[in-house]
Design a protein around this motif. Structure first.
Motif, short mmCIF file in Angstrom:
data_model
loop_
_atom_site.label_atom_id
_atom_site.label_comp_id
_atom_site.label_asym_id
_atom_site.label_seq_id
_atom_site.Cartn_x
_atom_site.Cartn_y
_atom_site.Cartn_z
N HIS A 1 82.71 51.03 95.40
CA HIS A 1 82.36 49.61 95.33
C HIS A 1 81.02 49.38 94.63
CE1 HIS A 1 85.72 48.25 97.78
NE2 HIS A 1 85.54 49.31 98.51
N GLY B 1 78.47 48.48 92.10
CA GLY B 1 78.54 47.66 90.90
C GLY B 1 79.74 46.73 90.85
N GLU B 2 80.48 46.64 91.95
CA GLU B 2 81.72 45.86 91.96
C GLU B 2 81.47 44.37 91.68
OE1 GLU B 2 85.35 46.66 94.59
OE2 GLU B 2 84.12 45.27 95.76
N ALA C 1 79.10 42.96 90.01
CA ALA C 1 78.78 42.78 88.59
C ALA C 1 80.05 42.87 87.73
CB ALA C 1 77.76 43.83 88.14
N ARG C 2 80.95 43.79 88.08
CA ARG C 2 82.22 43.92 87.33
C ARG C 2 83.06 42.65 87.48
NH1 ARG C 2 81.74 49.11 89.21
NH2 ARG C 2 83.11 48.78 91.00
N VAL C 3 83.09 42.11 88.70
CA VAL C 3 83.87 40.89 88.94
C VAL C 3 83.34 39.76 88.05
CG1 VAL C 3 84.36 39.08 90.66
CG2 VAL C 3 84.59 41.50 91.27
N ARG D 1 81.55 40.04 85.21
CA ARG D 1 81.78 40.33 83.79
C ARG D 1 83.25 40.16 83.39
NH1 ARG D 1 78.22 44.65 84.83
NH2 ARG D 1 80.00 46.04 85.02
N ASP D 2 84.16 40.47 84.32
CA ASP D 2 85.59 40.47 84.00
C ASP D 2 86.29 39.15 84.36
OD1 ASP D 2 85.15 43.07 83.22
OD2 ASP D 2 86.08 43.97 85.00
N ARG D 3 85.56 38.17 84.82
CA ARG D 3 86.19 36.91 85.26
C ARG D 3 86.83 36.20 84.06
NH1 ARG D 3 80.95 35.63 84.24
NH2 ARG D 3 80.49 33.53 83.46
N HIS E 1 87.41 37.20 94.89
CA HIS E 1 87.45 38.65 95.05
C HIS E 1 87.24 39.04 96.52
CE1 HIS E 1 87.13 42.81 93.83
NE2 HIS E 1 86.05 42.92 94.57
N ASP F 1 73.03 47.36 93.51
CA ASP F 1 74.09 46.37 93.27
C ASP F 1 73.50 45.02 92.90
OD1 ASP F 1 76.37 47.86 93.53
OD2 ASP F 1 76.81 47.24 95.58
N ALA G 1 74.41 40.83 85.23
CA ALA G 1 75.68 40.21 84.83
C ALA G 1 75.60 38.69 84.86
CB ALA G 1 76.81 40.70 85.74
#
Length: 198
Positions: A69, A71-72, A74-76, A78-80, A93, A137, A144
């Motif tokens: 989990h 960096g999760e 930040a990924r959410v 960036r990927d939205r 999420h 995190d 992000a």
């Protein structure tokens, strides 16, 4: 040529898992502070230097389970999808995690998960190390979200909300309630918390 490399990687992964599983088993049975690194190495049938190649500190033997989990958030962000606000994406999420009974949300009543969370939350050195993971995190999420103090403040607020929600869920379950019973409250709490963040 790639087959030996693949075999080597799988063997390393099995060794890492064996060390971690032995450690967590011992910690849950005897308590974190009562188990030595030598005890763990012996239980996993590896040398102490081998153990430290996989896990630099005793705390990492427990907290590596949070690595999936890392960096999760930040990924959410960036990927939205296009047109979706960052907090909305993070809210969705977190709700999806609640619906999956993801242990990271605190909403999981498997006895080993409940005991694992108790170990982490009640052992000062683990709680302190977990704070370091959370700060990393927070930095990743701030990056992000953008630049400046606004991004840093928003990142801190979002992660604090997620932490409070997860701990609240775990406390209800640790008190004897089932995850299924707590689920509607967990969703309502998450909705209220993220609404306040908006």
């Amino acid at each position: 040529m790639s087959e030996p490399t693949g075999l080597r990687a799988r063997k390393k992964e099995r060794t890492r898992d064996a060390i971690a599983d032995a450690a967590v088993s011992l910690f849950l049975e005897h308590g974190f502070d009562s188990v030595s690194v030598n005890d763990i190495a012996a239980a996993a049938e590896v040398s102490k230097p081998t153990l430290f190649r996989y896990f630099p500190t005793k705390e990492d033997l427990v907290l590596h389970r949070f690595a999936d989990h890392q960096g999760e958030a930040a990924r959410v962000v960036r990927d939205r999808g296009s047109g979706i606000e960052p907090v909305t994406a993070l809210h969705r999420h977190f709700r999806a995690g609640l619906d999956r009974y993801d242990p990271i949300t605190g909403l999981n009543d498997h006895p080993v998960v409940v005991a694992f969370h108790r170990l982490v939350f009640t052992t000062p050195s683990l709680a302190g190390r977990l704070t370091r993971y959370q700060l990393e995190d927070e930095e990743a999420l701030a990056d992000a979200l953008g630049e400046g103090i606004q991004a840093r403040l928003r990142a801190a607020q979002v992660l604090a909300v997620q932490r409070v929600l997860a701990r609240t869920n775990w406390q209800k379950i640790a008190a004897g309630r089932t995850a299924r019973d707590v689920h509607p409250e967990a969703l309502a709490d998450a909705d209220q918390a993220f609404k306040q963040l908006q």
